[in-house]
Design a protein around this motif. Structure first.
Motif, PDB file in Angstrom:
ATOM      1  N   ALA A 170       0.934  -1.141   0.083  1.00 18.21           N
ATOM      2  CA  ALA A 170      -0.074  -0.044   0.031  1.00 18.21           C
ATOM      3  C   ALA A 170       0.817   1.262  -0.051  1.00 18.21           C
ATOM      4  O   ALA A 170       2.098   1.079   0.265  1.00 18.21           O
ATOM      5  N   HIS A 180      -1.156  -0.596  10.901  1.00 19.55           N
ATOM      6  CA  HIS A 180      -0.983  -1.817   9.923  1.00 19.55           C
ATOM      7  C   HIS A 180      -1.453  -3.030  10.239  1.00 19.55           C
ATOM      8  O   HIS A 180      -1.503  -3.403  11.596  1.00 19.55           O
ATOM      9  N   CYS A 192      -9.504  -3.175   0.379  1.00 19.03           N
ATOM     10  CA  CYS A 192      -8.208  -3.832  -0.537  1.00 19.03           C
ATOM     11  C   CYS A 192      -8.711  -3.776  -1.918  1.00 19.03           C
ATOM     12  O   CYS A 192      -9.942  -3.814  -2.548  1.00 19.03           O
ATOM     13  N   ALA A 234      -2.586   1.035  -6.135  1.00 22.66           N
ATOM     14  CA  ALA A 234      -2.166   0.940  -4.781  1.00 22.66           C
ATOM     15  C   ALA A 234      -1.140   2.100  -4.783  1.00 22.66           C
ATOM     16  O   ALA A 234      -1.160   2.894  -3.912  1.00 22.66           O
ATOM     17  N   ILE A 240      -5.129  -1.473  -0.539  1.00 18.66           N
ATOM     18  CA  ILE A 240      -4.022  -2.503  -0.336  1.00 18.66           C
ATOM     19  C   ILE A 240      -4.179  -3.386  -1.391  1.00 18.66           C
ATOM     20  O   ILE A 240      -5.209  -3.988  -1.787  1.00 18.66           O
TER      21      ILE A 240
END
Length: 299
Positions: A170, A180, A192, A234, A240
């Motif tokens: 990311a 994180h 995502c 990204a 992510i």
């Protein structure tokens, strides 16, 4: 008229060219008797006498002369066509068509094929980027590239390059003010970037650590269809991504991306070049396989 054998027509042309059975038999490496039987069968099939034979000479009849006039250039064309095939078998030439997913084309096939084409300037190569599972024989490809060994039984598979590794990445901007993820299940609370295969399946994300394996079905608003698109998303801070390390490495090195869940990244099999299990291959394909075995993947 009965069906005719090409070797009988070729034998007839040899007799006319050599002026007799004995010389033609010597040229062809057969007996005069065998040659005589072949011509007798040809004349029987045509219902016409092609050669007038005496104890001292052999000459074509009018029908034989007409046949030979048309036959000689046709046989030359056939011999030329066969010679072309011989060159194809013995000298790398012609076109190779290879079907492969985009990441394999970008990071494995391109460096391999560029080097191969410098070595074999008479070979043309078509690289078709396609993630769909297809029948390469039916679609007219010489070979395909897929991940791992899950291939049809009648295919031969040759590894391409070193083992692979997926990485979770990311951008620093996306991760700013966010905790994180520590374990794969933490990803379920993150945006995502998903990828959908041509067949419609959304790619699952696989993880492994100390013998424990996990599959995660990523959640997110953005679904794309290629690794290039995932990487661009990204980099743009859209979420992510789950991409091959080869794609992400330059951006990890320059700080534009951050790698996550490093200790959960599994070592994966290499790409495999696969092709039909055939006894005879043309010289271009044989040369490519030899090049694969000798190629320096560390360059």
């Amino acid at each position: 008229m009965k069906s005719l054998r090409l070797d009988s027509l070729d034998a007839f042309a040899s007799i006319v060219r050599c002026g007799g059975f004995r010389a033609a038999a010597a040229e062809r490496g057969v007996s005069s008797a065998a040659l005589s039987q072949s011509i007798a069968a040809l004349e029987s099939g045509l219902g016409l006498r092609l050669l007038n034979r005496t104890t001292r000479s052999v000459a074509p009849t009018e029908a034989g002369a007409r046949l030979n006039e048309r036959l000689a250039p046709a046989l030359r064309d056939i011999r030329s066509a066969v010679a072309d095939l011989d060159r194809l078998r013995e000298t790398p030439t012609g076109t190779l068509r290879i079907n492969a997913p985009g990441p394999a084309v970008d990071h494995v096939l391109c460096p391999l094929v560029f080097d191969f084409m410098r070595r074999y300037p008479d070979v043309k190569v078509e690289l078709i980027s396609d993630a769909a599972i297809i029948d390469i024989v039916q679609e007219g490809y010489d070979a395909g590239v897929r991940f791992g060994r899950q291939l049809e039984q009648d295919m031969i598979a040759v590894p391409l390059g070193p083992a692979l590794r997926y990485t979770i990445v990311a951008s620093p901007d996306f991760l700013q003010d966010r905790t994180h993820p520590v374990i794969p299940s933490d990803l379920m609370s993150f945006e995502c970037i998903r990828r959908r295969f041509p067949g419609g399946t959304v790619v699952s994300w696989q993880f492994e650590k100390a013998g424990e394996r996990l599959d995660i079905a990523p959640q997110g608003r953005l679904t794309l269809s290629s690794a290039h698109q995932e990487l661009q998303a990204a980099l743009a801070g859209q979420g992510i991504a789950h991409v091959f390390e080869d794609y992400a490495r330059p951006h990890l090195d320059d700080g534009r991306l951050v790698e996550l869940l490093v200790d959960w990244s599994p070592q994966l099999p290499s790409w495999f070049l696969y092709f039909p299990n055939r006894r005879h291959q043309n010289a271009a394909m044989s040369a490519l396989l030899q090049h694969v075995r000798q190629f320096d993947w560390s360059r």
